[in-house]
Write a protein that holds these residues in place. Structure first.
Motif, PDB file in Angstrom:
ATOM      1  N   TYR A 106       0.833  -1.202   0.000  1.00 37.10           N
ATOM      2  CA  TYR A 106       0.000   0.000   0.000  1.00 37.10           C
ATOM      3  C   TYR A 106       0.868   1.252   0.000  1.00 37.10           C
ATOM      4  O   TYR A 106       0.574   2.233  -0.687  1.00 37.10           O
ATOM      5  CB  TYR A 106      -0.916   0.019   1.226  1.00 37.10           C
ATOM      6  N   LEU A 107       1.931   1.219   0.787  1.00 35.14           N
ATOM      7  CA  LEU A 107       2.826   2.369   0.843  1.00 35.14           C
ATOM      8  C   LEU A 107       3.617   2.514  -0.456  1.00 35.14           C
ATOM      9  O   LEU A 107       3.941   3.628  -0.864  1.00 35.14           O
ATOM     10  CB  LEU A 107       3.780   2.245   2.029  1.00 35.14           C
ATOM     11  N   LYS A 109       2.495   2.009  -3.382  1.00 39.28           N
ATOM     12  CA  LYS A 109       1.630   2.683  -4.359  1.00 39.28           C
ATOM     13  C   LYS A 109       1.665   4.199  -4.178  1.00 39.28           C
ATOM     14  O   LYS A 109       1.387   4.948  -5.121  1.00 39.28           O
ATOM     15  CB  LYS A 109       0.185   2.186  -4.205  1.00 39.28           C
ATOM     16  N   GLU A 110       1.952   4.625  -2.949  1.00 35.65           N
ATOM     17  CA  GLU A 110       1.988   6.056  -2.642  1.00 35.65           C
ATOM     18  C   GLU A 110       3.386   6.443  -2.179  1.00 35.65           C
ATOM     19  O   GLU A 110       3.571   7.112  -1.171  1.00 35.65           O
ATOM     20  CB  GLU A 110       0.959   6.376  -1.554  1.00 35.65           C
ATOM     21  N   HIS A 113       4.144   9.941  -1.339  1.00 38.34           N
ATOM     22  CA  HIS A 113       3.424  10.421  -0.156  1.00 38.34           C
ATOM     23  C   HIS A 113       4.169  10.067   1.128  1.00 38.34           C
ATOM     24  O   HIS A 113       4.217  10.868   2.075  1.00 38.34           O
ATOM     25  CB  HIS A 113       2.022   9.820  -0.114  1.00 38.34           C
ATOM     26  N   THR A 154      -3.240   5.652   2.942  1.00 39.97           N
ATOM     27  CA  THR A 154      -3.283   4.584   1.947  1.00 39.97           C
ATOM     28  C   THR A 154      -4.385   3.570   2.230  1.00 39.97           C
ATOM     29  O   THR A 154      -5.133   3.182   1.331  1.00 39.97           O
ATOM     30  CB  THR A 154      -1.927   3.862   1.870  1.00 39.97           C
TER      31      THR A 154
END
Length: 222
Positions: A106-107, A109-110, A113, A154
């Motif tokens: 999940y991290l 993907k971002e 961020h 996320t």
């Protein structure tokens, strides 16, 4: 106030060839005495930490980088949380709770961020302990590591993708009260700790104008 001072007058002292003059009581008073040392002017960060300790609000923990919030300190948090929670609900927000553990994917993907605090993430790589030669050893390596929540964008974003099917589902106004982990090894009570309490608001809107209006409204609430 943290400073106590006494009135001060100039003493007449001794006169040559005469009896000693009686020194006024006020002249014998001690110099201004600080309840907290150092003073704010001398070292504000350390003064703040000493105030927290003197007020019995919190203390450092055996877990490096973490703190214990004592009853007086937690009582303050409850008052702040209670007032803010009322404000949030008055503006249409609802509370929800999301997992503490976030998949590393999940991290990824971002990545942009989380770049700012990627080096502060605590990572879970195993799911059990086994006793070996008198020591507890991590075993059962996870297929995918988890990060202990540094922030929830996320995983909340993934939930929003499931919940929002059309414009009729908007606006979606969600607040979460939670704890987060950002690996800090040098503890400063209530200012810089590895684990801390917070809230995070996440919303989705039909238009950019609606989103900006929400942002300005919540700035006013804060």
């Amino acid at each position: 106030q943290d400073t106590f001072a006494f009135p001060h007058w100039q003493s007449s002292g001794f006169r040559v060839g005469s009896r000693p003059q009686k020194t006024p009581f006020s002249a014998m008073a001690k110099a201004p005495k600080n309840a907290i040392s150092p003073t704010r002017e001398e070292n504000f960060p350390e003064w703040y930490q000493q105030v927290v300790r003197a007020a019995d609000l919190a203390e450092t923990s055996e877990v490096r980088g973490c703190m214990v919030i004592k009853p007086w300190g937690y009582g303050l948090w409850e008052l702040i949380q209670g007032q803010l929670d009322r404000y949030f609900k008055e503006t249409g927000h609802k509370n929800a709770y999301f997992p503490l553990l976030i998949p590393v994917s999940y991290l990824e993907k971002e990545a942009t961020h989380v770049e700012g605090f990627a080096t502060e993430c605590a990572v879970v790589t195993h799911h059990r302990l086994e006793l070996k030669e008198g020591k507890m050893v991590p075993t059962g390596e996870l297929t995918e590591p988890y990060v202990i929540r540094p922030t929830s964008e996320t995983i909340i974003g993934a939930a929003f993708a499931r919940w929002i099917q059309s414009y009729r589902d908007l606006p979606l106004l969600i607040n979460q009260w939670a704890n987060v982990m950002r690996w800090e090894m040098r503890t400063r009570l209530f200012l810089r700790t590895a684990e801390f309490l917070w809230q995070e608001g996440h919303t989705a809107h039909e238009t950019a104008e609606d989103a900006m209006e929400e942002t300005r409204r919540m700035h006013g609430v804060y």
